[in-house]
Structure formats: C-alpha cells, structure tokens
Design a protein around this motif. Structure first.
Motif, PDB file in Angstrom:
ATOM      1  N   VAL A 156     -87.991  54.171  45.638  1.00 48.80           N
ATOM      2  CA  VAL A 156     -87.735  55.546  45.183  1.00 48.80           C
ATOM      3  C   VAL A 156     -88.936  56.071  44.407  1.00 48.80           C
ATOM      4  CG1 VAL A 156     -86.297  56.954  43.655  1.00 48.80           C
ATOM      5  CG2 VAL A 156     -85.220  55.343  45.213  1.00 48.80           C
ATOM      6  N   ASP A 157     -89.485  55.249  43.533  1.00 44.40           N
ATOM      7  CA  ASP A 157     -90.685  55.655  42.781  1.00 44.40           C
ATOM      8  C   ASP A 157     -91.862  55.915  43.719  1.00 44.40           C
ATOM      9  OD1 ASP A 157     -89.575  55.626  40.267  1.00 44.40           O
ATOM     10  OD2 ASP A 157     -90.182  53.555  39.843  1.00 44.40           O
ATOM     11  N   ASN A 158     -92.058  55.026  44.698  1.00 43.99           N
ATOM     12  CA  ASN A 158     -93.149  55.204  45.652  1.00 43.99           C
ATOM     13  C   ASN A 158     -92.977  56.488  46.458  1.00 43.99           C
ATOM     14  OD1 ASN A 158     -94.223  52.778  44.818  1.00 43.99           O
ATOM     15  ND2 ASN A 158     -93.445  51.620  46.559  1.00 43.99           N
ATOM     16  N   THR A 159     -91.743  56.786  46.821  1.00 44.60           N
ATOM     17  CA  THR A 159     -91.461  58.014  47.568  1.00 44.60           C
ATOM     18  C   THR A 159     -91.798  59.239  46.733  1.00 44.60           C
ATOM     19  OG1 THR A 159     -89.707  56.918  48.805  1.00 44.60           O
ATOM     20  CG2 THR A 159     -89.658  59.317  48.756  1.00 44.60           C
ATOM     21  N   LYS A 160     -91.401  59.216  45.490  1.00 46.55           N
ATOM     22  CA  LYS A 160     -91.675  60.360  44.617  1.00 46.55           C
ATOM     23  C   LYS A 160     -93.185  60.559  44.453  1.00 46.55           C
ATOM     24  CE  LYS A 160     -90.241  62.382  40.277  1.00 46.55           C
ATOM     25  NZ  LYS A 160     -89.411  62.203  39.076  1.00 46.55           N
ATOM     26  N   ALA A 168     -86.521  75.258  55.952  1.00 54.01           N
ATOM     27  CA  ALA A 168     -87.501  75.719  56.942  1.00 54.01           C
ATOM     28  C   ALA A 168     -88.925  75.437  56.470  1.00 54.01           C
ATOM     29  CB  ALA A 168     -87.310  77.203  57.199  1.00 54.01           C
ATOM     30  N   LEU A 169     -89.223  74.179  56.264  1.00 56.80           N
ATOM     31  CA  LEU A 169     -90.548  73.811  55.766  1.00 56.80           C
ATOM     32  C   LEU A 169     -91.482  73.314  56.861  1.00 56.80           C
ATOM     33  CD1 LEU A 169     -89.559  72.023  52.453  1.00 56.80           C
ATOM     34  CD2 LEU A 169     -90.401  74.349  52.760  1.00 56.80           C
ATOM     35  N   GLY A 170     -90.995  73.225  58.076  1.00 62.54           N
ATOM     36  CA  GLY A 170     -91.837  72.806  59.176  1.00 62.54           C
ATOM     37  C   GLY A 170     -91.466  71.427  59.693  1.00 62.54           C
ATOM     38  N   SER A 171     -92.031  71.105  60.833  1.00 62.20           N
ATOM     39  CA  SER A 171     -91.675  69.849  61.501  1.00 62.20           C
ATOM     40  C   SER A 171     -92.194  68.628  60.741  1.00 62.20           C
ATOM     41  CB  SER A 171     -92.201  69.848  62.930  1.00 62.20           C
ATOM     42  OG  SER A 171     -93.609  69.919  62.937  1.00 62.20           O
ATOM     43  N   ARG A 172     -93.320  68.759  60.079  1.00 61.98           N
ATOM     44  CA  ARG A 172     -93.877  67.631  59.320  1.00 61.98           C
ATOM     45  C   ARG A 172     -92.910  67.200  58.211  1.00 61.98           C
ATOM     46  NH1 ARG A 172     -97.086  68.161  54.672  1.00 61.98           N
ATOM     47  NH2 ARG A 172     -97.859  66.157  54.001  1.00 61.98           N
ATOM     48  N   ILE A 173     -92.391  68.166  57.481  1.00 66.09           N
ATOM     49  CA  ILE A 173     -91.463  67.860  56.394  1.00 66.09           C
ATOM     50  C   ILE A 173     -90.112  67.422  56.958  1.00 66.09           C
ATOM     51  CG2 ILE A 173     -90.324  68.790  54.341  1.00 66.09           C
ATOM     52  CD1 ILE A 173     -93.328  68.505  53.985  1.00 66.09           C
ATOM     53  N   THR A 217     -98.804  64.442  48.260  1.00 70.11           N
ATOM     54  CA  THR A 217     -99.080  65.043  49.565  1.00 70.11           C
ATOM     55  C   THR A 217     -98.581  66.468  49.743  1.00 70.11           C
ATOM     56  OG1 THR A 217     -97.094  64.034  50.499  1.00 70.11           O
ATOM     57  CG2 THR A 217     -99.156  62.840  50.767  1.00 70.11           C
ATOM     58  N   ILE A 218     -97.643  66.915  48.935  1.00 70.42           N
ATOM     59  CA  ILE A 218     -97.064  68.250  49.132  1.00 70.42           C
ATOM     60  C   ILE A 218     -97.473  69.157  47.988  1.00 70.42           C
ATOM     61  CG2 ILE A 218     -94.932  69.585  49.304  1.00 70.42           C
ATOM     62  CD1 ILE A 218     -93.627  67.172  50.596  1.00 70.42           C
ATOM     63  N   GLU A 219     -97.974  70.301  48.346  1.00 71.62           N
ATOM     64  CA  GLU A 219     -98.317  71.342  47.376  1.00 71.62           C
ATOM     65  C   GLU A 219     -97.388  72.520  47.583  1.00 71.62           C
ATOM     66  OE1 GLU A 219    -100.560  71.444  44.918  1.00 71.62           O
ATOM     67  OE2 GLU A 219    -101.281  69.421  45.315  1.00 71.62           O
ATOM     68  N   PRO A 220     -96.923  73.201  46.645  1.00 73.10           N
ATOM     69  CA  PRO A 220     -96.951  73.000  45.199  1.00 73.10           C
ATOM     70  C   PRO A 220     -96.025  71.865  44.774  1.00 73.10           C
ATOM     71  CG  PRO A 220     -95.605  74.906  45.700  1.00 73.10           C
ATOM     72  CD  PRO A 220     -96.180  74.423  47.002  1.00 73.10           C
ATOM     73  N   LYS A 221     -96.226  71.395  43.564  1.00 70.92           N
ATOM     74  CA  LYS A 221     -95.502  70.222  43.065  1.00 70.92           C
ATOM     75  C   LYS A 221     -94.005  70.480  42.939  1.00 70.92           C
ATOM     76  CE  LYS A 221     -99.275  67.972  42.730  1.00 70.92           C
ATOM     77  NZ  LYS A 221     -99.745  67.446  43.967  1.00 70.92           N
TER      78      LYS A 221
END
Length: 161
Positions: free
Chosen positions: A59-63, A32-37, A69-73
């Motif tokens: 895979v590296d680029n995705t990570k 339940a992190l929202g529609s963006r995620i 872009t996402i907080e917290p890490k």
C-alpha cells in the motif's frame, strides 16, 4: 481525504473509513482520466492483494508510485483512494478479484513495459517470480505463431525481400 495508517490493525479494510458519499465522490472524480489510469485501477489493487507477505508495504509503495507518476498530487491521492476502494470490493467479493487478476495479466501481456510497476509495488520476491512466470507464459502463447503461419511468412520473406 488522506487516510492514516494504524499498524496495529490486521485487516487492510480497517485502515480506511469512507462514507457512502465519499465513495461516490471519489468515483465521480476519477471516472474519465484516460486508459492509462484505467489500467492502473485494475492493476494496482490486484498487486496489493497478491502481496501476501506485507500488504502495508505494498500500500505504501502504491501511494509513493502514484504520487511520483501522476500530476497534480491531489489527483494522485484521489486515484489512490479509488485503488483502496477497489480493495474493499475484493474483500467483499473474491470472484471480482479473480476477474481483475485475469484482466491485469492480460494488461501486462499487452503492454510489457507496465511490468516495471510490478517490481515497484510488490516486495515479495517469490510473488514476483510467480507473476513473472505467468506473464511470460501468457506472453509466449499470445505472440507465438503456428507452423502454417511460419511457412507463409518465410515464403513472403523469400519473395518480397
């Protein structure tokens, strides 16, 4: 759980080992992190799977994208794990990949700003150009109007402007 890379393996499925409990725990934490995620859960694994030249780099680029872009890490790493789990599902069921690929095209057509993610994840220029053409075609089809609607619109513009 942060997965370690071993570049000697050929299959991406061999890179990560998740137990059944780990999979359930990851899905519960990221449900339940929202529609963006939720859009990222569909888009990112498709982009990784589409990158034919270098899946490891995708895979590296995705990570890196998720960490930036996402907080917290630690949440970014959980989202990353969920993306990898989706890749496992694609490895088992190609029809699921085809369905998610169509959903990701629809997501990109609805929100064209998400195309910047494609540029950031994909490293293969040929794949980018193919994807760009597909998205452009779908976007043009979705947002074009027929002749009857054009006539009505021009009539309204003439009389109400």
């Amino acid at each position: 759980m942060e997965a370690k890379f071993n570049f000697n393996h050929l299959n991406i499925i061999d890179l990560y080992k998740y137990s059944f409990i780990d999979r359930i725990f990851i899905k519960l934490q990221t449900r339940a992190l929202g529609s963006r995620i939720d859009r990222l859960f569909i888009l990112l694994p498709v982009l990784i799977n589409m990158n034919l030249s270098d899946k490891y780099k995708a895979v590296d680029n995705t990570k890196m994208f998720l960490i930036d872009t996402i907080e917290p890490k630690n949440l970014a790493l959980k989202v990353y794990d969920r993306v990898i789990l989706r890749l496992f599902d694609y490895k088992k069921d190609n029809n699921l990949f085809i369905q998610d690929r169509q959903k990701s095209f629809d997501i990109l057509c609805q929100n064209i700003q998400l195309y910047s993610i494609v540029d950031r994840i994909l490293s293969d220029e040929e794949q980018k150009s193919i994807l760009r053409e597909i998205i452009k075609k779908q976007y043009d089809e979705s947002y074009s109007i027929d002749d009857n609607t054009k006539n009505i619109l021009s009539f309204q513009e003439q009389h109400y402007l």
